[in-house]
Scaffold this motif. Structure first.
Motif, PDB file in Angstrom:
ATOM      1  N   MET A 173      67.373  45.312  52.040  1.00  0.00           N
ATOM      2  CA  MET A 173      66.574  45.456  50.833  1.00  0.00           C
ATOM      3  C   MET A 173      67.009  46.707  50.084  1.00  0.00           C
ATOM      4  O   MET A 173      67.600  47.620  50.664  1.00  0.00           O
ATOM      5  CB  MET A 173      65.092  45.570  51.187  1.00  0.00           C
ATOM      6  N   LEU A 174      66.691  46.763  48.794  1.00  0.00           N
ATOM      7  CA  LEU A 174      66.959  47.931  47.965  1.00  0.00           C
ATOM      8  C   LEU A 174      65.650  48.564  47.535  1.00  0.00           C
ATOM      9  O   LEU A 174      64.673  47.871  47.231  1.00  0.00           O
ATOM     10  CB  LEU A 174      67.737  47.520  46.708  1.00  0.00           C
ATOM     11  N   THR A 175      65.627  49.890  47.500  1.00  0.00           N
ATOM     12  CA  THR A 175      64.434  50.587  47.047  1.00  0.00           C
ATOM     13  C   THR A 175      64.800  51.865  46.326  1.00  0.00           C
ATOM     14  O   THR A 175      65.765  52.537  46.698  1.00  0.00           O
ATOM     15  CB  THR A 175      63.491  50.923  48.221  1.00  0.00           C
ATOM     16  N   SER A 176      64.064  52.202  45.288  1.00  0.00           N
ATOM     17  CA  SER A 176      64.223  53.491  44.635  1.00  0.00           C
ATOM     18  C   SER A 176      63.215  54.508  45.172  1.00  0.00           C
ATOM     19  O   SER A 176      63.239  55.667  44.786  1.00  0.00           O
ATOM     20  CB  SER A 176      64.062  53.357  43.114  1.00  0.00           C
ATOM     21  N   ARG A 177      62.366  54.070  46.074  1.00  0.00           N
ATOM     22  CA  ARG A 177      61.446  54.996  46.736  1.00  0.00           C
ATOM     23  C   ARG A 177      62.226  55.832  47.746  1.00  0.00           C
ATOM     24  O   ARG A 177      63.181  55.359  48.367  1.00  0.00           O
ATOM     25  CB  ARG A 177      60.332  54.220  47.459  1.00  0.00           C
ATOM     26  N   LYS A 178      61.835  57.079  47.903  1.00  0.00           N
ATOM     27  CA  LYS A 178      62.480  57.935  48.892  1.00  0.00           C
ATOM     28  C   LYS A 178      62.245  57.330  50.278  1.00  0.00           C
ATOM     29  O   LYS A 178      61.102  57.231  50.738  1.00  0.00           O
ATOM     30  CB  LYS A 178      61.899  59.345  48.830  1.00  0.00           C
ATOM     31  N   ILE A 179      63.315  56.929  50.948  1.00  0.00           N
ATOM     32  CA  ILE A 179      63.133  56.195  52.196  1.00  0.00           C
ATOM     33  C   ILE A 179      62.548  57.057  53.305  1.00  0.00           C
ATOM     34  O   ILE A 179      61.969  56.540  54.256  1.00  0.00           O
ATOM     35  CB  ILE A 179      64.439  55.526  52.665  1.00  0.00           C
ATOM     36  N   ALA A 180      62.651  58.371  53.177  1.00  0.00           N
ATOM     37  CA  ALA A 180      62.067  59.253  54.188  1.00  0.00           C
ATOM     38  C   ALA A 180      60.545  59.177  54.193  1.00  0.00           C
ATOM     39  O   ALA A 180      59.899  59.648  55.137  1.00  0.00           O
ATOM     40  CB  ALA A 180      62.513  60.694  53.963  1.00  0.00           C
ATOM     41  N   THR A 181      59.959  58.555  53.167  1.00  0.00           N
ATOM     42  CA  THR A 181      58.499  58.439  53.087  1.00  0.00           C
ATOM     43  C   THR A 181      57.983  57.167  53.754  1.00  0.00           C
ATOM     44  O   THR A 181      56.812  56.826  53.604  1.00  0.00           O
ATOM     45  CB  THR A 181      58.034  58.437  51.624  1.00  0.00           C
ATOM     46  N   PHE A 182      58.849  56.464  54.500  1.00  0.00           N
ATOM     47  CA  PHE A 182      58.429  55.183  55.091  1.00  0.00           C
ATOM     48  C   PHE A 182      57.174  55.362  55.951  1.00  0.00           C
ATOM     49  O   PHE A 182      56.940  56.417  56.551  1.00  0.00           O
ATOM     50  CB  PHE A 182      59.557  54.575  55.923  1.00  0.00           C
ATOM     51  N   CYS A 183      56.373  54.313  55.979  1.00  0.00           N
ATOM     52  CA  CYS A 183      55.155  54.290  56.790  1.00  0.00           C
ATOM     53  C   CYS A 183      55.242  53.110  57.747  1.00  0.00           C
ATOM     54  O   CYS A 183      55.846  52.080  57.429  1.00  0.00           O
ATOM     55  CB  CYS A 183      53.920  54.126  55.896  1.00  0.00           C
ATOM     56  N   GLN A 184      54.627  53.245  58.903  1.00  0.00           N
ATOM     57  CA  GLN A 184      54.655  52.154  59.869  1.00  0.00           C
ATOM     58  C   GLN A 184      53.303  52.019  60.554  1.00  0.00           C
ATOM     59  O   GLN A 184      52.534  52.988  60.645  1.00  0.00           O
ATOM     60  CB  GLN A 184      55.751  52.371  60.907  1.00  0.00           C
ATOM     61  N   ALA A 185      53.035  50.818  60.998  1.00  0.00           N
ATOM     62  CA  ALA A 185      51.778  50.547  61.691  1.00  0.00           C
ATOM     63  C   ALA A 185      52.000  49.417  62.682  1.00  0.00           C
ATOM     64  O   ALA A 185      52.809  48.512  62.434  1.00  0.00           O
ATOM     65  CB  ALA A 185      50.683  50.162  60.699  1.00  0.00           C
ATOM     66  N   GLU A 186      51.296  49.461  63.784  1.00  0.00           N
ATOM     67  CA  GLU A 186      51.335  48.395  64.778  1.00  0.00           C
ATOM     68  C   GLU A 186      49.905  47.975  65.071  1.00  0.00           C
ATOM     69  O   GLU A 186      49.022  48.816  65.232  1.00  0.00           O
ATOM     70  CB  GLU A 186      52.006  48.890  66.061  1.00  0.00           C
ATOM     71  N   ARG A 187      49.684  46.684  65.116  1.00  0.00           N
ATOM     72  CA  ARG A 187      48.353  46.171  65.395  1.00  0.00           C
ATOM     73  C   ARG A 187      48.443  45.038  66.413  1.00  0.00           C
ATOM     74  O   ARG A 187      49.342  44.204  66.359  1.00  0.00           O
ATOM     75  CB  ARG A 187      47.679  45.656  64.116  1.00  0.00           C
TER      76      ARG A 187
ATOM     77  N   ALA B  34      50.169  49.873  56.818  1.00  0.00           N
ATOM     78  CA  ALA B  34      51.402  50.544  56.397  1.00  0.00           C
ATOM     79  C   ALA B  34      51.465  50.689  54.877  1.00  0.00           C
ATOM     80  O   ALA B  34      51.823  51.757  54.356  1.00  0.00           O
ATOM     81  CB  ALA B  34      52.613  49.779  56.915  1.00  0.00           C
ATOM     82  N   VAL B  35      51.117  49.621  54.146  1.00  0.00           N
ATOM     83  CA  VAL B  35      51.196  49.670  52.688  1.00  0.00           C
ATOM     84  C   VAL B  35      50.121  50.579  52.114  1.00  0.00           C
ATOM     85  O   VAL B  35      50.376  51.338  51.166  1.00  0.00           O
ATOM     86  CB  VAL B  35      51.110  48.256  52.088  1.00  0.00           C
ATOM     87  N   ARG B  36      48.923  50.529  52.669  1.00  0.00           N
ATOM     88  CA  ARG B  36      47.864  51.396  52.153  1.00  0.00           C
ATOM     89  C   ARG B  36      48.218  52.869  52.354  1.00  0.00           C
ATOM     90  O   ARG B  36      48.030  53.696  51.445  1.00  0.00           O
ATOM     91  CB  ARG B  36      46.536  51.067  52.842  1.00  0.00           C
TER      92      ARG B  36
END
Length: 223
Positions: free
Chosen positions: A72-86, A203-205
């Protein structure tokens, strides 16, 4: 939880085995089998109107030895990624997301194409990994659940467009991966659907709240 690997301008997930995936990713979208999911950070200046971004991304993945990855391509700074496990019962879902809202949109808005064009672009890119085997029908339903959870998270974040609360951006992308199996069901009432929805929402929130806090809810210069 699978640990994302950050090597700017790349963010990657090694799933440890080939899984069945569904996405509309710009590199190897559709129904594919892959072991790796990638994000490639780009700037506005990289994406001129006459630039063949799909061919460039394919070549960039190949040069990295990742021609078979879903990217995928993103212009968001990738270092800001968020993750969650449920987990719901015995089912586990993990979501990794990069969230930018510079080009937030509202589904069903009344503006014509090109109206309200932005000078900067952000996007939401999500990878979801489910440990429950699914067939292709199940993956389609899982994709719908992930999309709905994305929308719920963006709505709850308070992001606004000229037509009202945002439901996403104009360039979102979601990849859903699961072991190949014969399970055709992944509704919101199922453990697999609930796990996907909860992981993606979290993760998105988190990413949307982070972006709003960072930018004040306004587009920023992506270069």
């Amino acid at each position: 939880m699978i640990a994302p690997r950050l090597e700017h301008p790349w963010l990657g997930l090694d799933l440890g085995q080939q899984l069945r995936m569904i996405s509309w990713a710009p590199h190897r979208g559709g129904f594919v089998r892959a072991r790796h999911i990638l994000w490639r950070e780009v700037r506005n200046a990289d994406l001129t109107e006459d630039f063949d971004v799909l061919a460039w991304l394919a070549q960039d993945c190949k040069a990295r030895g990742m021609a078979d990855a879903v990217a995928m391509l993103t212009s968001r700074k990738i270092a800001t990624f968020c993750q969650a496990e449920r987990r719901v019962g015995s089912v586990c879902a993990q979501a990794v997301a990069t969230v930018g809202l510079s080009n937030a949109e509202r589904a069903g808005d009344n503006r014509g194409f090109g109206a309200g064009a932005r000078s900067t672009y952000g996007t939401i890119n999500i990878a979801v990994i489910l440990d429950q085997p699914l067939d292709d029908i199940g993956l389609i339903e899982a994709q719908s659940i992930a999309s709905a959870a994305r929308t719920a998270a963006v709505l709850d974040s308070g992001a606004i467009t000229p037509d009202g609360p945002a439901t996403g951006t104009g360039t979102d992308c979601i990849v859903v991966a699961a072991p190949e199996g014969d399970m055709p069901f992944c509704g919101l009432h199922t453990p697999q659907g609930k796990a996907i929805a909860a992981a993606v929402y979290a993760a998105v929130r988190e990413g949307a709240d982070q972006w709003i806090a960072e930018t004040g809810g306004k587009p920023y210069d992506l270069g």
